[in-house]
Every structure is written in structure tokens, then in C-alpha cells.
Motif scaffolding. Structure first.
Motif, PDB file in Angstrom:
ATOM      1  N   PHE A 242       0.798  -1.221   0.000  1.00 31.41           N
ATOM      2  CA  PHE A 242       0.000   0.000   0.000  1.00 31.41           C
ATOM      3  C   PHE A 242       0.833   1.274   0.000  1.00 31.41           C
ATOM      4  O   PHE A 242       0.276   2.365  -0.066  1.00 31.41           O
ATOM      5  N   ALA A 243       2.145   1.144   0.046  1.00 35.51           N
ATOM      6  CA  ALA A 243       2.997   2.336   0.055  1.00 35.51           C
ATOM      7  C   ALA A 243       2.751   3.251  -1.147  1.00 35.51           C
ATOM      8  O   ALA A 243       2.624   4.469  -0.980  1.00 35.51           O
ATOM      9  N   PRO A 244       2.656   2.720  -2.381  1.00 33.99           N
ATOM     10  CA  PRO A 244       2.423   3.625  -3.515  1.00 33.99           C
ATOM     11  C   PRO A 244       1.080   4.346  -3.428  1.00 33.99           C
ATOM     12  O   PRO A 244       0.952   5.487  -3.876  1.00 33.99           O
ATOM     13  N   ILE A 245       0.077   3.690  -2.868  1.00 38.23           N
ATOM     14  CA  ILE A 245      -1.248   4.284  -2.752  1.00 38.23           C
ATOM     15  C   ILE A 245      -1.277   5.349  -1.667  1.00 38.23           C
ATOM     16  O   ILE A 245      -1.906   6.408  -1.810  1.00 38.23           O
ATOM     17  N   LEU A 246      -0.574   5.097  -0.571  1.00 36.15           N
ATOM     18  CA  LEU A 246      -0.563   6.029   0.558  1.00 36.15           C
ATOM     19  C   LEU A 246       0.429   7.170   0.350  1.00 36.15           C
ATOM     20  O   LEU A 246       0.381   8.172   1.079  1.00 36.15           O
ATOM     21  N   GLY A 247       1.357   7.024  -0.594  1.00 29.32           N
ATOM     22  CA  GLY A 247       2.354   8.064  -0.808  1.00 29.32           C
ATOM     23  C   GLY A 247       3.367   8.130   0.311  1.00 29.32           C
ATOM     24  O   GLY A 247       3.840   9.215   0.675  1.00 29.32           O
ATOM     25  N   ALA A 248       3.710   6.987   0.875  1.00 34.59           N
ATOM     26  CA  ALA A 248       4.656   6.942   1.987  1.00 34.59           C
ATOM     27  C   ALA A 248       5.598   5.767   1.813  1.00 34.59           C
ATOM     28  O   ALA A 248       5.241   4.745   1.205  1.00 34.59           O
ATOM     29  N   ALA A 249       6.792   5.893   2.351  1.00 35.12           N
ATOM     30  CA  ALA A 249       7.722   4.770   2.367  1.00 35.12           C
ATOM     31  C   ALA A 249       7.180   3.697   3.311  1.00 35.12           C
ATOM     32  O   ALA A 249       6.515   4.014   4.312  1.00 35.12           O
ATOM     33  N   PRO A 250       7.431   2.420   3.023  1.00 40.34           N
ATOM     34  CA  PRO A 250       6.910   1.355   3.889  1.00 40.34           C
ATOM     35  C   PRO A 250       7.266   1.536   5.362  1.00 40.34           C
ATOM     36  O   PRO A 250       6.466   1.200   6.245  1.00 40.34           O
ATOM     37  N   GLU A 251       8.470   2.084   5.634  1.00 43.70           N
ATOM     38  CA  GLU A 251       8.866   2.263   7.039  1.00 43.70           C
ATOM     39  C   GLU A 251       8.076   3.360   7.732  1.00 43.70           C
ATOM     40  O   GLU A 251       8.115   3.476   8.971  1.00 43.70           O
ATOM     41  N   ASN A 252       7.341   4.148   6.976  1.00 43.54           N
ATOM     42  CA  ASN A 252       6.522   5.217   7.559  1.00 43.54           C
ATOM     43  C   ASN A 252       5.033   4.888   7.522  1.00 43.54           C
ATOM     44  O   ASN A 252       4.182   5.777   7.533  1.00 43.54           O
ATOM     45  N   ILE A 253       4.735   3.598   7.491  1.00 40.01           N
ATOM     46  CA  ILE A 253       3.351   3.105   7.483  1.00 40.01           C
ATOM     47  C   ILE A 253       3.152   2.157   8.653  1.00 40.01           C
ATOM     48  O   ILE A 253       4.032   1.354   8.970  1.00 40.01           O
ATOM     49  N   VAL A 254       1.997   2.252   9.266  1.00 42.53           N
ATOM     50  CA  VAL A 254       1.590   1.320  10.315  1.00 42.53           C
ATOM     51  C   VAL A 254       0.315   0.624   9.840  1.00 42.53           C
ATOM     52  O   VAL A 254      -0.607   1.276   9.347  1.00 42.53           O
TER      53      VAL A 254
END
Length: 431
Positions: free
Chosen positions: A84-96
């Protein structure tokens, strides 16, 4: 078809009798339909039934080698975050990755800010004399309910078709009591609009009186298209970082209307400081979310192309329902001046602005005819639509034939309520 306001008293009476007869015929059908909430229909949920057979017998290892049936990994599986990183516009390490509800993540994030403060807060928000949130309206009633529950004062902000009125937002956020703002930036609930690049830029760069001001960025409909066009949205996290306010945005999303609404994944994405803060708080209440569900989603959806293919199948099921509503409105209401409505290219709702002072009457008429609509006023803070005109139509749950029937009736209700209101107005002038 003549504008209602242009009709003479005698012509208005004749028109009312005609529409009343149509309403009586509709009521006589004895329908019992619920169009109150934007939920997936059962055939949409069926698209993801294969999830229930995953991850598969004896295959419970994530890419890291961890057994997903066990405790641990508070932040969530790397493959779920990467998906979901591309959809959220965030790097994977900045996703919970949380549980199944992004609303729960929003609630808990706001409560933590009230009790402990957010990164950069001089003190907990709850210690301030007053906490204020900006609420683009019409908007999402459950956002407003959270604020109401915790005594947060809400200020409605007009939507322009490209997001909130930014001149008004920039004026209001100068007040240090304004701590946050609710945003549904793509296919907004219920108007269907998409925040323009300029709106996102100004939200990221605006000067705020509160050093710890936050955008509660509920990107609930990020991949929920109703046309072949897959509209984009400016990256709010990048915009905030570029404007020197990297901690400003809390981004939320979920798979609730992608896979199984009651058994999906919720996501929080933000700056490293905000993610660290969120994880520290979550660690007090859980040892980890449902990693089995995270693994099954990663294997079922696979990649962004897999998500898009699934959403194309959703669109094939629900787009005709939206078309049925708009067709009924155009046939019954165009040229009457009784209402204007959105023609959304994504999301789950059609927003209708009926004649001022008639929304409650429309809901009442529809209820008497067996069609349950979202309560009038629900799309405004505290349920108070200042003009009593906005209606939120949610056509996804009933079958297509039922949507067609209900839409005919709702259009007639809107028209009848407008004629009644005009008749009352003319009678008042005559008196």
C-alpha cells in the motif's frame, strides 16, 4: 420543464396535484429499502471470498520468516506495508498497519493527542482551554461524531468543488485553538470532489497558530473509481515535508471497501516522528494486529495492479447504480430548480442540494414511502445543516432494480418537497 419559482399560483397547484399523484403511486409500491450508509453490497464482498482460504494450510510464514500466527510486529508485515505504500504516498517504514478500521485509528490518534499531545505539542491538547477542528462540509458524519464526543468545537468550511475554501481555512488556522482539520481529499464524502494540487499545496504550506496543527487526511476512497479514469491526488506527505511541516499530516486509509468491509486492513502513514509516536501509544494496548489477515491480503492482492483489477470489478457492479440515480434525477428534476446534484467519478455517494428548507421533508417523505435515507443534517457538524438542504444518497447496497425504483421515488420526493415549500412561500406573500 418550468422552474418551480416561475409558476403562477394556479400552475403550481396543478403541478403539485400531478406530483402528489406520482408520490402516492410510489408509496403504494410498499418498498423497504435502506440507502443510509455507504456499504459494499454482498456481490461486492463476494469478489474477495478467496481471502477466506488464505494464507493456506501450513503456510503461515511472512517474507521475513516470522510466523504470522504469533504475537509481535506492532508496525505490521513488511509486505502489507509495501503493497500500500504507492497508494498512501509513503515509504513502507513510515506506514503502520492496524486492525480492520481506519476510523478506529483516527479516533485513537485524536484521543492520544488530547491526552498526551502530538509530536511538537507544548502540552496535551486536552489541557488547552478549547480545541477546535475545521470541518469541510458537507462531510463525513462519523468524523464529526468523534469531535462531538470529546467536546471539540467544530467550524464548518465551505467546499468549492476542488476542496475546502482555502482563503477561509488560512484565516481560521491563524487561531492557535485550531488544532486539526478533517479531510476526505479524494472523491470526498459526500460531494465526490478531489482536492486540487493547489489546495494540497496550500494546506501543506499555510501558517498555523498552533505549532502542532494536524491534517486528519482520511483517504478512504483512494482507489474507488466509478469511471475508467483513475484520478490522482497530490502527495500530501511530500507537500508537507517540502513546505517545512513534515509532521502536519496524519494519513489514513483502509481496505474496507476493497476487500471485506468487516475484515480488512487499516493504515496510518505519516512522518517518522508521527509514526514513532503512534507506535509507542499502540504498544500500550496491543502486542500486534492480525498478521494472518495482513498476509492473506498481501497474497490475495499481490500488487497495485492486483488492487486496480479488483476495483475495476467493483466499478462494474456499482457504477450502474450511480448512473440509475443520476438518470432519475435528470428526468424528474432537470429544469425545475428543485435541486442540484453531484455526478461523482469515484467514491460511494451522490450529494444533493435540494431546495433550501426541504431536506428534512424529503427524508420524511421518502421514509413514508419505504426508502430510508441518511438523516438530513448528518453531513454537517452536530447534524445542523444551516440551510436544511443537503442530502447524501448511498446507492451501493440495494440491487440495481431496487436502486432504479428508489431513485424514481427520491426524485419525486425532492420535487414534491420543493413544490410544497414554494406553495407555502406564495401563501405567506398573499397573506
Amino acid at each position: 420543464m418550468s422552474l418551480i419559482d416561475d409558476l403562477s399560483a394556479s400552475d403550481l397547484a396543478a403541478r403539485r396535484a400531478e406530483v402528489q399523484a406520482k408520490y402516492d403511486a410510489f408509496r403504494a409500491k410498499g418498498l423497504k429499502l435502506d440507502m443510509t450508509r455507504g456499504k459494499p453490497a454482498s456481490d461486492q464482498l463476494d469478489l474477495s471470498n478467496a481471502l477466506l482460504a488464505l494464507p493456506g494450510e501450513g503456510d503461515f510464514k511472512a517474507a521475513s520468516g516470522e510466523d504470522v500466527r504469533n504475537y509481535g510486529n506492532l508496525q505490521g508485515l513488511a509486505e502489507a506495508r509495501a503493497l500500500f505504500a504507492p497508494i498512501l504516498g509513503a515509504a513502507p517504514e513510515n506506514i503502520v498497519v492496524g486492525g480492520n478500521s481506519s476510523l478506529a485509528l483516527m479516533h485513537d490518534t485524536l484521543v492520544d493527542a488530547l491526552v498526551k499531545g502530538a509530536p511538537g505539542s507544548p502540552r496535551p491538547w486536552g489541557k488547552d482551554e478549547e480545541v477546535v477542528f475545521l470541518c469541510p462540509s458537507p462531510g463525513y458524519d462519523r468524523h464529526f461524531a468523534i469531535c462531538e464526543e470529546y467536546g471539540i468545537r467544530m467550524i464548518p468550511v465551505r467546499l468549492t468543488g476542488h476542496g475546502p475554501d482555502m482563503d477561509e481555512v488560512e484565516r481560521l488556522v491563524a487561531d492557535p485553538a485550531v488544532k486539526g482539520m478533517w479531510c476526505v481529499p479524494k472523491y470526498s464524502n459526500p460531494t465526490g470532489e478531489i482536492y486540487s494540487d493547489e489546495t494540497v499545496r496550500r494546506l501543506a504550506a499555510m501558517k498555523t497558530g498552533a505549532p502542532d496543527f494536524r491534517l486528519f487526511w482520511d483517504n478512504a476512497y483512494c482507489v474507488h473509481h466509478l469511471t475508467p479514469a483513475r484520478h490522482g491526488l497530490a502527495d500530501v506527505l511530500a507537500a508537507c515535508a517540502g513546505a517545512g511541516a513534515p509532521d502536519r499530516a496524519f494519513v489514513f486509509a483502509s481496505t474496507s471497501k476493497i476487500t471485506l468491509a468487516g475484515a480488512g486492513l487499516a493504515f496510518f502513514a505519516s512522518s517518522p516522528a508521527n509514526v514513532k509516536w503512534r507506535l509507542a501509544s499502540m504498544g500500550r494496548s496491543t502486542i500486534g494486529s492480525d498478521k494472518v489477515n495482513q498476509l492473506r491480503h498481501a497474497r490475495f492482492l499481490r500488487d497495485v495492479a492486483g488492487i486496480e483489477a479488483l476495483m475495476d470489478r467493483h466499478r462494474a457492479l456499482i457504477a450502474p447504480k450511480f448512473e440509475a440515480v443520476i438518470d432519475a434525477f435528470e428526468r424528474h428534476l432537470s429544469g425545475t430548480g428543485a435541486a442540484r446534484w453531484s455526478a461523482p467519478e469515484g467514491g460511494y455517494f451522490i450529494s444533493v442540494d435540494a431546495a433550501p428548507g426541504t431536506a428534512k421533508r424529503v427524508v420524511e417523505l421518502a421514509k413514508e414511502a419505504g426508502v430510508a435515507l441518511t438523516p438530513a443534517g448528518a453531513t454537517y457538524p452536530l447534524g445542523r445543516d444551516p440551510q436544511d438542504r443537503n442530502l447524501r444518497i448511498a446507492p451501493t447496497v440495494p440491487g440495481l432494480a431496487e436502486v432504479r425504483a428508489a431513485s424514481e421515488g427520491v426524485a419525486i420526493c425532492i420535487l414534491l418537497a420543493a413544490i410544497e415549500a414554494r406553495g407555502t412561500q406564495l401563501a405567506g406573500k398573499a397573506a
